[in-house]
Design a protein around this motif. Structure first.
Motif, PDB file in Angstrom:
ATOM      1  N   ALA A 206       1.347  23.169  25.815  1.00 49.39           N
ATOM      2  CA  ALA A 206       1.693  21.913  25.150  1.00 49.39           C
ATOM      3  C   ALA A 206       1.589  20.746  26.128  1.00 49.39           C
ATOM      4  CB  ALA A 206       3.095  21.997  24.561  1.00 49.39           C
ATOM      5  N   LEU A 207       2.097  20.943  27.347  1.00 53.30           N
ATOM      6  CA  LEU A 207       2.033  19.886  28.359  1.00 53.30           C
ATOM      7  C   LEU A 207       0.584  19.574  28.723  1.00 53.30           C
ATOM      8  CD1 LEU A 207       3.651  18.047  30.243  1.00 53.30           C
ATOM      9  CD2 LEU A 207       3.646  19.899  31.935  1.00 53.30           C
ATOM     10  N   ALA A 208      -0.223  20.623  28.894  1.00 51.96           N
ATOM     11  CA  ALA A 208      -1.635  20.415  29.222  1.00 51.96           C
ATOM     12  C   ALA A 208      -2.382  19.740  28.078  1.00 51.96           C
ATOM     13  CB  ALA A 208      -2.285  21.753  29.568  1.00 51.96           C
ATOM     14  N   SER A 209      -2.060  20.117  26.843  1.00 54.58           N
ATOM     15  CA  SER A 209      -2.710  19.507  25.673  1.00 54.58           C
ATOM     16  C   SER A 209      -2.382  18.019  25.583  1.00 54.58           C
ATOM     17  CB  SER A 209      -2.260  20.221  24.393  1.00 54.58           C
ATOM     18  OG  SER A 209      -2.663  21.567  24.395  1.00 54.58           O
ATOM     19  N   CYS A 210      -1.144  17.683  25.869  1.00 56.31           N
ATOM     20  CA  CYS A 210      -0.733  16.278  25.887  1.00 56.31           C
ATOM     21  C   CYS A 210      -1.528  15.517  26.942  1.00 56.31           C
ATOM     22  CB  CYS A 210       0.770  16.180  26.157  1.00 56.31           C
ATOM     23  SG  CYS A 210       1.404  14.488  26.176  1.00 56.31           S
ATOM     24  N   GLY A 211      -1.682  16.126  28.124  1.00 54.41           N
ATOM     25  CA  GLY A 211      -2.447  15.491  29.192  1.00 54.41           C
ATOM     26  C   GLY A 211      -3.899  15.283  28.809  1.00 54.41           C
ATOM     27  N   ILE A 212      -4.501  16.263  28.140  1.00 54.45           N
ATOM     28  CA  ILE A 212      -5.887  16.135  27.692  1.00 54.45           C
ATOM     29  C   ILE A 212      -6.022  14.984  26.701  1.00 54.45           C
ATOM     30  CG2 ILE A 212      -7.689  17.254  26.312  1.00 54.45           C
ATOM     31  CD1 ILE A 212      -6.774  19.924  27.558  1.00 54.45           C
ATOM     32  N   ALA A 213      -5.092  14.898  25.770  1.00 51.09           N
ATOM     33  CA  ALA A 213      -5.129  13.833  24.764  1.00 51.09           C
ATOM     34  C   ALA A 213      -5.038  12.453  25.414  1.00 51.09           C
ATOM     35  CB  ALA A 213      -4.001  14.022  23.755  1.00 51.09           C
ATOM     36  N   VAL A 214      -4.187  12.332  26.414  1.00 49.65           N
ATOM     37  CA  VAL A 214      -4.007  11.053  27.108  1.00 49.65           C
ATOM     38  C   VAL A 214      -5.258  10.700  27.917  1.00 49.65           C
ATOM     39  CG1 VAL A 214      -2.698   9.855  28.897  1.00 49.65           C
ATOM     40  CG2 VAL A 214      -1.498  11.253  27.205  1.00 49.65           C
ATOM     41  N   LEU A 215      -5.769  11.660  28.677  1.00 49.01           N
ATOM     42  CA  LEU A 215      -6.872  11.388  29.593  1.00 49.01           C
ATOM     43  C   LEU A 215      -8.193  11.150  28.868  1.00 49.01           C
ATOM     44  CD1 LEU A 215      -6.062  13.961  32.431  1.00 49.01           C
ATOM     45  CD2 LEU A 215      -5.797  11.463  32.485  1.00 49.01           C
ATOM     46  N   THR A 216      -8.399  11.795  27.724  1.00 52.09           N
ATOM     47  CA  THR A 216      -9.638  11.577  26.984  1.00 52.09           C
ATOM     48  C   THR A 216      -9.733  10.135  26.504  1.00 52.09           C
ATOM     49  OG1 THR A 216      -9.582  13.882  26.249  1.00 52.09           O
ATOM     50  CG2 THR A 216     -11.086  12.412  25.111  1.00 52.09           C
ATOM     51  N   GLY A 217      -8.644   9.623  25.956  1.00 55.67           N
ATOM     52  CA  GLY A 217      -8.632   8.220  25.542  1.00 55.67           C
ATOM     53  C   GLY A 217      -8.812   7.279  26.708  1.00 55.67           C
ATOM     54  N   TYR A 218      -8.190   7.620  27.840  1.00 55.45           N
ATOM     55  CA  TYR A 218      -8.322   6.782  29.041  1.00 55.45           C
ATOM     56  C   TYR A 218      -9.754   6.773  29.550  1.00 55.45           C
ATOM     57  CZ  TYR A 218      -7.776   5.176  33.840  1.00 55.45           C
ATOM     58  OH  TYR A 218      -7.908   4.494  35.026  1.00 55.45           O
ATOM     59  N   TYR A 219     -10.437   7.915  29.473  1.00 60.25           N
ATOM     60  CA  TYR A 219     -11.824   8.005  29.947  1.00 60.25           C
ATOM     61  C   TYR A 219     -12.723   7.014  29.213  1.00 60.25           C
ATOM     62  CZ  TYR A 219     -16.611   9.697  30.253  1.00 60.25           C
ATOM     63  OH  TYR A 219     -17.969   9.778  30.408  1.00 60.25           O
ATOM     64  N   PHE A 220     -12.649   6.996  27.889  1.00 59.74           N
ATOM     65  CA  PHE A 220     -13.507   6.087  27.127  1.00 59.74           C
ATOM     66  C   PHE A 220     -13.137   4.631  27.374  1.00 59.74           C
ATOM     67  CE2 PHE A 220     -14.241  10.036  24.768  1.00 59.74           C
ATOM     68  CZ  PHE A 220     -15.622  10.003  24.684  1.00 59.74           C
ATOM     69  N   HIS A 221     -11.869   4.373  27.591  1.00 58.84           N
ATOM     70  CA  HIS A 221     -11.452   3.018  27.945  1.00 58.84           C
ATOM     71  C   HIS A 221     -12.062   2.595  29.274  1.00 58.84           C
ATOM     72  CE1 HIS A 221      -9.043  -0.451  29.001  1.00 58.84           C
ATOM     73  NE2 HIS A 221      -8.552   0.198  30.038  1.00 58.84           N
ATOM     74  N   ARG A 222     -12.051   3.482  30.245  1.00 64.94           N
ATOM     75  CA  ARG A 222     -12.625   3.174  31.560  1.00 64.94           C
ATOM     76  C   ARG A 222     -14.125   2.924  31.474  1.00 64.94           C
ATOM     77  NH1 ARG A 222     -10.601   1.790  36.347  1.00 64.94           N
ATOM     78  NH2 ARG A 222     -12.092   3.152  37.409  1.00 64.94           N
ATOM     79  N   ARG A 223     -14.804   3.684  30.631  1.00 61.30           N
ATOM     80  CA  ARG A 223     -16.257   3.540  30.531  1.00 61.30           C
ATOM     81  C   ARG A 223     -16.665   2.275  29.776  1.00 61.30           C
ATOM     82  NH1 ARG A 223     -19.737   7.734  31.166  1.00 61.30           N
ATOM     83  NH2 ARG A 223     -21.246   6.006  31.083  1.00 61.30           N
ATOM     84  N   LEU A 224     -15.891   1.898  28.759  1.00 62.54           N
ATOM     85  CA  LEU A 224     -16.294   0.797  27.892  1.00 62.54           C
ATOM     86  C   LEU A 224     -15.425  -0.455  28.020  1.00 62.54           C
ATOM     87  CD1 LEU A 224     -17.003   2.845  24.653  1.00 62.54           C
ATOM     88  CD2 LEU A 224     -18.717   1.744  26.085  1.00 62.54           C
ATOM     89  N   GLY A 225     -14.262  -0.318  28.620  1.00 58.95           N
ATOM     90  CA  GLY A 225     -13.345  -1.445  28.698  1.00 58.95           C
ATOM     91  C   GLY A 225     -12.457  -1.573  27.478  1.00 58.95           C
ATOM     92  N   GLY A 226     -12.478  -0.575  26.624  1.00 60.82           N
ATOM     93  CA  GLY A 226     -11.674  -0.578  25.406  1.00 60.82           C
ATOM     94  C   GLY A 226     -12.169   0.507  24.470  1.00 60.82           C
ATOM     95  N   HIS A 227     -11.912   0.342  23.191  1.00 62.46           N
ATOM     96  CA  HIS A 227     -12.290   1.367  22.217  1.00 62.46           C
ATOM     97  C   HIS A 227     -12.925   0.744  20.982  1.00 62.46           C
ATOM     98  CE1 HIS A 227     -10.766   5.367  23.516  1.00 62.46           C
ATOM     99  NE2 HIS A 227     -10.021   4.637  24.316  1.00 62.46           N
ATOM    100  N   THR A 228     -13.640   1.585  20.248  1.00 65.77           N
ATOM    101  CA  THR A 228     -14.166   1.232  18.929  1.00 65.77           C
ATOM    102  C   THR A 228     -13.814   2.375  17.982  1.00 65.77           C
ATOM    103  OG1 THR A 228     -16.303   2.347  19.168  1.00 65.77           O
ATOM    104  CG2 THR A 228     -16.132   0.104  20.061  1.00 65.77           C
ATOM    105  N   GLY A 229     -14.166   2.237  16.717  1.00 70.60           N
ATOM    106  CA  GLY A 229     -13.948   3.329  15.783  1.00 70.60           C
ATOM    107  C   GLY A 229     -14.692   4.584  16.196  1.00 70.60           C
TER     108      GLY A 229
END
Length: 252
Positions: A206-229
């Protein structure tokens, strides 16, 4: 209470292909908060079908392929399409052209490859998970949508009139983030209650899954500067795939 039900049913129609009566006055303004709950139920439903196929002694690899296909079908391929568009956009070297490429409805080579990779990862991972599949499917679906809600709440939306913009406008922080998290943790708690001897393994996953969920969103933010649909969909698909792979590790 009725407004909440209308919002929940709106989320059901948006995130799945499950029909809802036209008599309901659906409220789409804050449906993102319900995404982890609605799709956790979808994951559980797919898991129940998988259980039935196992009872019929269907081979695990075939069952896994059917589960992945049903998963895509019940969610309308919404997030997989987003992951494909996000891959096409990230393949462009010019940052100013990325959003334009992601808006193009034509799927490029990178988008097609990513779709194959995601489906292959999910199917292969599921084929290596012989037990607790009902729990795994439900929790993977729940955590991935919670990661999407977190990305909506934390990072700027890059399109002025994009299809996903209304999610961010209606989100209430931190309540809408905590709602999905509480439900997922409650389901995890039920699993621990029913399998107390495996509490450490369940908790660590559960802890690792939470970390994956957080880091995946952060990765796309870092690459694009934000998010889209599209990147919201990519967060869902990659989080699901990584969590399924996580559950194949026997030492956790």
């Amino acid at each position: 209470m009725l407004l909440n039900l209308n919002s929940l049913l709106a989320a059901l129609t948006f995130y799945t292909c499950i029909p809802v009566s036209a008599n309901w006055q659906l409220k789409f303004a804050r449906i993102a908060r319900w995404a982890p709950i609605v799709v956790l139920g979808v994951g559980g439903g797919v898991g129940a079908i998988d259980f039935g196929l196992a009872w019929l002694h269907m081979p695990i690899l075939v069952r896994s392929g059917i589960v992945v296909v049903l998963w895509i079908w019940w969610t309308g391929g919404l997030h997989l399409d987003g992951a494909m568009d996000a891959a096409d956009g990230l393949a462009v070297q010019d940052p100013e052209r990325r959003l334009l490429v992601m808006s193009d409805s034509v799927t490029g080579a990178f988008g097609a490859m990513v779709a194959v990779v995601i489906i292959l990862l999910k199917t292969c991972a599921l084929a290596e998970i012989p037990g607790d599949r009902l729990w795994v499917l439900g929790l993977a679906a729940g955590w991935s949508r919670w990661g999407q809600v977190l990305a909506i709440a934390l990072y700027p939306y890059l399109k002025v009139q994009g299809k996903g913009a209304f999610h961010q406008k209606g989100l209430r922080v931190p309540g809408d983030i905590l709602l999905g998290l509480a439900v997922i943790l409650a389901v995890t708690g039920c699993q621990i209650y029913l399998q107390p001897a495996h509490w450490l393994s369940i908790g660590s996953r559960a802890l690792a899954s939470c970390g994956i969920a957080v880091l995946t969103g952060y990765y796309f933010h870092r690459r694009l500067g934000g998010h889209t649909g599209d990147t919201y969909g990519a967060v869902v698909e990659w989080t699901e795939a990584f969590i399924l792979c996580l559950w194949t590790i026997p030492s956790l």
